[in-house]
Design a protein around this motif. Structure first.
Motif, PDB file in Angstrom:
ATOM      1  N   TYR A 107      -1.467   7.241   9.439  1.00  0.00           N
ATOM      2  CA  TYR A 107      -2.664   8.013   9.081  1.00  0.00           C
ATOM      3  C   TYR A 107      -3.915   7.164   9.267  1.00  0.00           C
ATOM      4  N   LEU A 108      -3.832   5.875   8.909  1.00  0.00           N
ATOM      5  CA  LEU A 108      -4.969   4.974   9.080  1.00  0.00           C
ATOM      6  C   LEU A 108      -5.256   4.736  10.553  1.00  0.00           C
ATOM      7  N   VAL A 109      -4.176   4.712  11.369  1.00  0.00           N
ATOM      8  CA  VAL A 109      -4.358   4.556  12.816  1.00  0.00           C
ATOM      9  C   VAL A 109      -5.146   5.737  13.359  1.00  0.00           C
ATOM     10  N   GLN A 110      -4.764   6.952  12.934  1.00  0.00           N
ATOM     11  CA  GLN A 110      -5.440   8.140  13.448  1.00  0.00           C
ATOM     12  C   GLN A 110      -6.884   8.237  12.960  1.00  0.00           C
ATOM     13  N   LEU A 111      -7.192   7.619  11.823  1.00  0.00           N
ATOM     14  CA  LEU A 111      -8.577   7.588  11.363  1.00  0.00           C
ATOM     15  C   LEU A 111      -9.412   6.597  12.171  1.00  0.00           C
ATOM     16  N   GLY A 112      -8.726   5.765  12.984  1.00  0.00           N
ATOM     17  CA  GLY A 112      -9.442   4.800  13.810  1.00  0.00           C
ATOM     18  C   GLY A 112      -9.802   3.524  13.067  1.00  0.00           C
ATOM     19  N   LEU A 113      -9.193   3.277  11.892  1.00  0.00           N
ATOM     20  CA  LEU A 113      -9.494   2.061  11.146  1.00  0.00           C
ATOM     21  C   LEU A 113      -8.888   0.851  11.855  1.00  0.00           C
ATOM     22  N   PRO A 114      -9.642  -0.254  11.931  1.00  0.00           N
ATOM     23  CA  PRO A 114      -9.139  -1.435  12.648  1.00  0.00           C
ATOM     24  C   PRO A 114      -7.956  -2.078  11.938  1.00  0.00           C
ATOM     25  N   GLN A 115      -7.053  -2.630  12.723  1.00  0.00           N
ATOM     26  CA  GLN A 115      -5.899  -3.340  12.196  1.00  0.00           C
ATOM     27  C   GLN A 115      -6.181  -4.845  12.242  1.00  0.00           C
ATOM     28  N   PRO A 116      -5.451  -5.648  11.435  1.00  0.00           N
ATOM     29  CA  PRO A 116      -4.353  -5.300  10.529  1.00  0.00           C
ATOM     30  C   PRO A 116      -4.850  -4.678   9.225  1.00  0.00           C
ATOM     31  N   TYR A 117      -3.958  -3.920   8.550  1.00  0.00           N
ATOM     32  CA  TYR A 117      -4.303  -3.256   7.309  1.00  0.00           C
ATOM     33  C   TYR A 117      -3.918  -4.131   6.106  1.00  0.00           C
ATOM     34  N   HIS A 118      -4.739  -4.004   5.053  1.00  0.00           N
ATOM     35  CA  HIS A 118      -4.496  -4.731   3.812  1.00  0.00           C
ATOM     36  C   HIS A 118      -4.414  -3.735   2.665  1.00  0.00           C
ATOM     37  N   VAL A 119      -4.080  -4.234   1.482  1.00  0.00           N
ATOM     38  CA  VAL A 119      -3.913  -3.348   0.331  1.00  0.00           C
ATOM     39  C   VAL A 119      -5.173  -2.525   0.089  1.00  0.00           C
ATOM     40  N   SER A 120      -6.344  -3.121   0.300  1.00  0.00           N
ATOM     41  CA  SER A 120      -7.600  -2.411   0.065  1.00  0.00           C
ATOM     42  C   SER A 120      -7.753  -1.187   0.964  1.00  0.00           C
ATOM     43  N   ASP A 121      -7.090  -1.189   2.145  1.00  0.00           N
ATOM     44  CA  ASP A 121      -7.197  -0.053   3.057  1.00  0.00           C
ATOM     45  C   ASP A 121      -6.442   1.168   2.546  1.00  0.00           C
ATOM     46  N   LEU A 122      -5.507   0.953   1.617  1.00  0.00           N
ATOM     47  CA  LEU A 122      -4.690   2.072   1.134  1.00  0.00           C
ATOM     48  C   LEU A 122      -5.504   3.058   0.306  1.00  0.00           C
ATOM     49  N   LYS A 123      -6.725   2.664  -0.079  1.00  0.00           N
ATOM     50  CA  LYS A 123      -7.568   3.596  -0.844  1.00  0.00           C
ATOM     51  C   LYS A 123      -7.911   4.828  -0.028  1.00  0.00           C
ATOM     52  N   GLU A 124      -7.802   4.724   1.313  1.00  0.00           N
ATOM     53  CA  GLU A 124      -8.087   5.883   2.166  1.00  0.00           C
ATOM     54  C   GLU A 124      -7.161   7.050   1.847  1.00  0.00           C
ATOM     55  N   PHE A 125      -5.953   6.741   1.348  1.00  0.00           N
ATOM     56  CA  PHE A 125      -5.007   7.814   1.039  1.00  0.00           C
ATOM     57  C   PHE A 125      -5.465   8.630  -0.170  1.00  0.00           C
ATOM     58  N   LYS A 167       3.199  -0.472  17.448  1.00  0.00           N
ATOM     59  CA  LYS A 167       3.378  -1.432  16.379  1.00  0.00           C
ATOM     60  C   LYS A 167       2.157  -1.418  15.486  1.00  0.00           C
ATOM     61  N   ILE A 168       2.336  -1.147  14.198  1.00  0.00           N
ATOM     62  CA  ILE A 168       1.225  -1.110  13.259  1.00  0.00           C
ATOM     63  C   ILE A 168       1.165  -2.453  12.551  1.00  0.00           C
ATOM     64  N   LEU A 169       0.003  -3.098  12.632  1.00  0.00           N
ATOM     65  CA  LEU A 169      -0.174  -4.407  12.035  1.00  0.00           C
ATOM     66  C   LEU A 169      -0.686  -4.256  10.607  1.00  0.00           C
ATOM     67  N   ALA A 170       0.045  -4.834   9.644  1.00  0.00           N
ATOM     68  CA  ALA A 170      -0.350  -4.743   8.237  1.00  0.00           C
ATOM     69  C   ALA A 170       0.244  -5.925   7.493  1.00  0.00           C
ATOM     70  N   SER A 171      -0.415  -6.296   6.391  1.00  0.00           N
ATOM     71  CA  SER A 171       0.106  -7.392   5.581  1.00  0.00           C
ATOM     72  C   SER A 171       1.417  -6.963   4.926  1.00  0.00           C
ATOM     73  N   PRO A 172       2.319  -7.908   4.630  1.00  0.00           N
ATOM     74  CA  PRO A 172       3.591  -7.548   3.976  1.00  0.00           C
ATOM     75  C   PRO A 172       3.379  -6.771   2.684  1.00  0.00           C
ATOM     76  N   LYS A 173       2.355  -7.142   1.897  1.00  0.00           N
ATOM     77  CA  LYS A 173       2.119  -6.439   0.627  1.00  0.00           C
ATOM     78  C   LYS A 173       1.668  -5.008   0.867  1.00  0.00           C
TER      79      LYS A 173
END
Length: 331
Positions: free
Chosen positions: A150-168, A130-136
């Motif tokens: 992809y963020l999980v495999q990078l080891g980034l802590p959850q939950p994810y927010h819109v700001s985390d999408l910059k990793e892509f 289960k990947i924890l992330a904000s609805p947005k």
């Protein structure tokens, strides 16, 4: 006789699914194995096959509807009905729709029980967890074709927010979501099943090692790669990664927990009712293996910039040749 079609559970943490599209219409002739619909959860889109033959008699849930797991969404009838369901049908869904209103429930005092807070546990190497992330963040990821795994495999802590999408934005071009090419094949599964039974009792040599070896060696032959990391996922949410050295025997293939994108992914559906699965944009070349009757259905998807068309076909050819004659390629 009527047969209920229920919303399947596509993962251990799933409690509902969204019907993306119906592939059959009311009145259509249905055979076992026909694709009935596409279902989406928060991380997977999967084709659901018919488990009974007959005629699609009724659809209860429209496209775009979120349906709880286990709820009846359609009915297959042994006999053609022209959309009319006999009143004598024993289907549980029909009984729910036609039963008379129940008497008002009697209120019974229930002692209040204080429950302990629940803490979700997520394995950062488990791409099916289960990947924890904000609805947005989930909505934007879906709109832009980003896989939060992809963020999980990078080891980034959850939950994810819109700001985390910059990793892509910094993803390697070979792993960026984009145009995909794929090839699908159906091969005789007798030899591979016999091979699986032969090594089934060896704890030191699970069938996943052989799958990883077959995929890696096909990839090595096409690209001239040396050590290849192969991630094997199963429908039971188990994820194992192996490092496969060039020309190494099966005993030299070892598990790895290196926190990076693998070179290849294998989705093993051989112990499920499903023959294929598409889970978001492919980040690396991905094999899917499923059982279809006495055959094995194999699909290879590659993201843009990873394998060209000729490499894709040759890699697939090497893999299915090994599935058809596993012992010959291990000698």
């Amino acid at each position: 006789m009527m047969h209920d079609i229920i919303m399947p559970a596509l993962g251990m943490t799933q409690d509902s699914g969204r019907i993306i599209s119906w592939k059959k219409r009311v009145g259509d002739d249905i055979a076992i194995g026909d694709i009935l619909m596409e279902v989406e959860t928060d991380k997977t889109t999967m084709e659901v096959e018919a488990q009974h033959s007959g005629f699609l008699a009724k659809i209860f849930s429209d496209e775009g509807t979120d349906v709880p797991v286990g709820e009846v969404i359609a009915i297959i009838s042994d006999a053609e009905t022209d959309g009319e369901i006999p009143a004598s049908s024993s289907s549980s869904k029909l009984e729910q729709e036609t039963k008379s209103p129940a008497s008002p429930p009697v209120s019974v005092p229930v002692p209040e029980v204080q429950s302990l807070p629940k803490t979700p546990i997520v394995d950062k190497y488990n791409m099916h967890g289960k990947i924890l992330a904000s609805p947005k963040a989930k909505q934007l990821a879906w709109e832009r074709g980003f896989d939060l795994g992809y963020l999980v495999q990078l080891g980034l802590p959850q939950p994810y927010h819109v700001s985390d999408l910059k990793e892509f934005e910094s993803m390697p071009s070979a792993h960026a979501p984009g145009i995909e090419i794929y090839v699908r094949a159906e091969v005789d599964g007798t030899a591979f099943r016999n091979f699986g039974e032969l090594i089934d009792n060896r704890a030191d040599l699970p069938i996943t090692v052989a799958m990883a070896a077959f995929a890696a060696r096909s990839y090595q032959e096409v690209l001239g790669a040396r050590d290849v990391v192969v991630q094997v996922d199963t429908i039971s949410e188990t994820t194992i990664s192996y490092t496969v050295p060039e020309f190494a025997s099966l005993s030299k293939i070892v598990q790895t927990d290196e926190a990076r994108l693998p070179d290849l992914i294998i989705t093993d559906l051989t112990h499920s009712r499903f023959s294929s699965l598409k889970s978001g944009p492919a980040l690396v070349p991905t094999f899917t293996i499923g059982v279809k009757g006495d055959s094995i259905e194999v699909m290879l998807i590659s993201p843009q910039g990873s394998l060209d068309q000729l490499q894709l076909v040759n890699c697939m050819e090497g893999f299915i040749n090994r599935l058809e004659e596993p012992l010959m390629y291990l000698l």
